[in-house]
Design a protein around this motif. Sequence first.
Motif, mmCIF file in Angstrom:
data_model
loop_
_atom_site.group_PDB
_atom_site.id
_atom_site.type_symbol
_atom_site.label_atom_id
_atom_site.label_comp_id
_atom_site.label_asym_id
_atom_site.label_seq_id
_atom_site.Cartn_x
_atom_site.Cartn_y
_atom_site.Cartn_z
ATOM 1 N N MET A 1 0.832 -1.209 0.000
ATOM 2 C CA MET A 1 0.000 0.000 0.000
ATOM 3 C C MET A 1 0.866 1.259 0.000
ATOM 4 S SD MET A 1 -3.028 1.152 -0.117
ATOM 5 C CE MET A 1 -4.002 2.592 0.246
ATOM 6 N N GLU A 2 1.874 1.265 0.865
ATOM 7 C CA GLU A 2 2.765 2.422 0.939
ATOM 8 C C GLU A 2 3.505 2.626 -0.378
ATOM 9 O OE1 GLU A 2 5.335 2.069 4.253
ATOM 10 O OE2 GLU A 2 3.734 2.174 5.749
ATOM 11 N N GLU A 3 3.924 1.513 -0.983
ATOM 12 C CA GLU A 3 4.619 1.618 -2.273
ATOM 13 C C GLU A 3 3.703 2.204 -3.336
ATOM 14 O OE1 GLU A 3 6.770 -1.152 -5.713
ATOM 15 O OE2 GLU A 3 5.732 -2.063 -4.004
ATOM 16 N N ALA A 4 2.449 1.778 -3.330
ATOM 17 C CA ALA A 4 1.492 2.273 -4.319
ATOM 18 C C ALA A 4 1.268 3.769 -4.162
ATOM 19 C CB ALA A 4 0.163 1.527 -4.192
ATOM 20 N N LEU A 5 1.134 4.237 -2.927
ATOM 21 C CA LEU A 5 0.928 5.664 -2.674
ATOM 22 C C LEU A 5 2.162 6.466 -3.077
ATOM 23 C CD1 LEU A 5 -0.940 5.556 0.760
ATOM 24 C CD2 LEU A 5 -1.906 5.966 -1.506
ATOM 25 N N LEU A 6 3.343 5.933 -2.761
ATOM 26 C CA LEU A 6 4.581 6.640 -3.112
ATOM 27 C C LEU A 6 4.715 6.758 -4.624
ATOM 28 C CD1 LEU A 6 7.307 7.891 -2.393
ATOM 29 C CD2 LEU A 6 8.277 5.576 -2.366
ATOM 30 N N ARG A 7 4.500 5.653 -5.333
ATOM 31 C CA ARG A 7 4.626 5.699 -6.782
ATOM 32 C C ARG A 7 3.538 6.567 -7.402
ATOM 33 N NH1 ARG A 7 9.447 5.184 -7.417
ATOM 34 N NH2 ARG A 7 8.953 5.292 -9.629
ATOM 35 N N ALA A 8 2.353 6.615 -6.771
ATOM 36 C CA ALA A 8 1.284 7.478 -7.276
ATOM 37 C C ALA A 8 1.700 8.934 -7.219
ATOM 38 C CB ALA A 8 0.008 7.262 -6.452
ATOM 39 N N VAL A 9 2.353 9.329 -6.117
ATOM 40 C CA VAL A 9 2.811 10.710 -5.982
ATOM 41 C C VAL A 9 3.927 11.009 -6.974
ATOM 42 C CG1 VAL A 9 3.971 12.343 -4.454
ATOM 43 C CG2 VAL A 9 2.109 10.930 -3.580
ATOM 44 N N LEU A 10 4.891 10.098 -7.074
ATOM 45 C CA LEU A 10 6.035 10.343 -7.953
ATOM 46 C C LEU A 10 5.631 10.342 -9.423
ATOM 47 C CD1 LEU A 10 8.793 8.213 -6.167
ATOM 48 C CD2 LEU A 10 8.389 10.670 -6.012
ATOM 49 N N PHE A 11 4.759 9.425 -9.799
ATOM 50 C CA PHE A 11 4.329 9.393 -11.197
ATOM 51 C C PHE A 11 3.310 10.485 -11.480
ATOM 52 C CE2 PHE A 11 2.675 7.932 -15.191
ATOM 53 C CZ PHE A 11 3.753 7.291 -15.785
ATOM 54 N N GLY A 12 2.584 10.892 -10.439
ATOM 55 C CA GLY A 12 1.627 11.976 -10.630
ATOM 56 C C GLY A 12 2.254 13.347 -10.695
ATOM 57 N N THR A 13 3.532 13.465 -10.280
ATOM 58 C CA THR A 13 4.180 14.776 -10.246
ATOM 59 C C THR A 13 4.278 15.452 -11.609
ATOM 60 O OG1 THR A 13 5.408 14.292 -8.222
ATOM 61 C CG2 THR A 13 6.340 15.969 -9.682
ATOM 62 N N LEU A 226 -1.705 6.918 -9.507
ATOM 63 C CA LEU A 226 -2.032 5.592 -8.986
ATOM 64 C C LEU A 226 -2.523 4.676 -10.094
ATOM 65 C CD1 LEU A 226 -2.431 3.694 -6.577
ATOM 66 C CD2 LEU A 226 -4.709 4.687 -6.272
ATOM 67 N N LEU A 227 -3.342 5.206 -11.004
ATOM 68 C CA LEU A 227 -3.845 4.395 -12.110
ATOM 69 C C LEU A 227 -2.709 3.954 -13.028
ATOM 70 C CD1 LEU A 227 -7.097 6.364 -13.024
ATOM 71 C CD2 LEU A 227 -6.918 4.199 -11.786
ATOM 72 N N PHE A 228 -1.743 4.852 -13.272
ATOM 73 C CA PHE A 228 -0.596 4.481 -14.095
ATOM 74 C C PHE A 228 0.247 3.413 -13.404
ATOM 75 C CE2 PHE A 228 -1.450 8.275 -16.596
ATOM 76 C CZ PHE A 228 -1.012 7.901 -17.853
ATOM 77 N N PHE A 229 0.414 3.543 -12.083
ATOM 78 C CA PHE A 229 1.174 2.535 -11.329
ATOM 79 C C PHE A 229 0.505 1.171 -11.441
ATOM 80 C CE2 PHE A 229 1.464 0.142 -7.338
ATOM 81 C CZ PHE A 229 2.823 -0.151 -7.349
#
Length: 277
Positions: A1-13, A226-229
């Motif tokens: 879950m934490e990984e998904a949120l982190l990647r969502a923020v980084l990919f959403g940037t 998050l969707l891209f992740f």
Amino acid sequence: MEEALLRAVLFGTPILLASLGALVSERSGVVNLGVEGIMALSALAAFGVALGAGPYLGLLAGVGTGVLGGIVLGLFAVTLRANQFVAGLAVAALGLGASGLLGKRYEGLPLEWTLPEGGMALLAFLLALFLHHLLYRSRFGLYLRSVGENPKAADLFGVSVDGVRYGALALGGGLIGLAGAYLSLAYRPSWTDGMTAGLGWVAIALVILAAWEPIRAVLGAYLFGLLFFLQFRLQGSVPIPSEAFGAMPYLLVILVLALSGRARAPKALGVPFERGR
């Protein structure tokens, strides 16, 4: 879950930065469909300069390229009063074509020093807060919103409509350039043709989904991230052709546009302004 949120923020940037840039432009009444091309050219400029002068000068080069792209769009849409949709598509095509042609020499080259992803993500979040303050707590923001809603009234009160729109396009272009620099200097420190992968079009759709509000754009960008992740996580583990995953950004754009029909755009969006008419 934490990984998904982190990647969502980084990919959403990069989506967030690009959407903020398009949002600024459109709050002034100028449609910016050139986001994808400006992002691509900025990513190339940032990477090329970073190879020889370091990532921070590369970052400045990316932002500067974005500002220049916004001004070029302003030349057509504001000064020449051309159709804004056609002008934006022309800028997008020009940026994508030029970056693909000029970037061939940089493909496969490693970047020794990169920018921190977390630091760039924090910067994007702070810029969203700053933009919200700029729009609703500053004189420039008042002028910007006035020009986007009723340019004739703003002109009667002595506001330079063209000047405000050029300022918005330059600021918006700089944010879009920052998104491109993030891609080539932090998220995936390299240069490959097509590395924007439709993110510019997603950013344009996000502006509509967020109803031209910076804070809403933050939430929307992280949702797209998050969707891209999940797209990349599921690819290969479910019996779906890879082409379907590649079309995901464009399907998301269509879905957002379909669900956002009631979003109220700035009244003067897409309408060229001519004094005395």
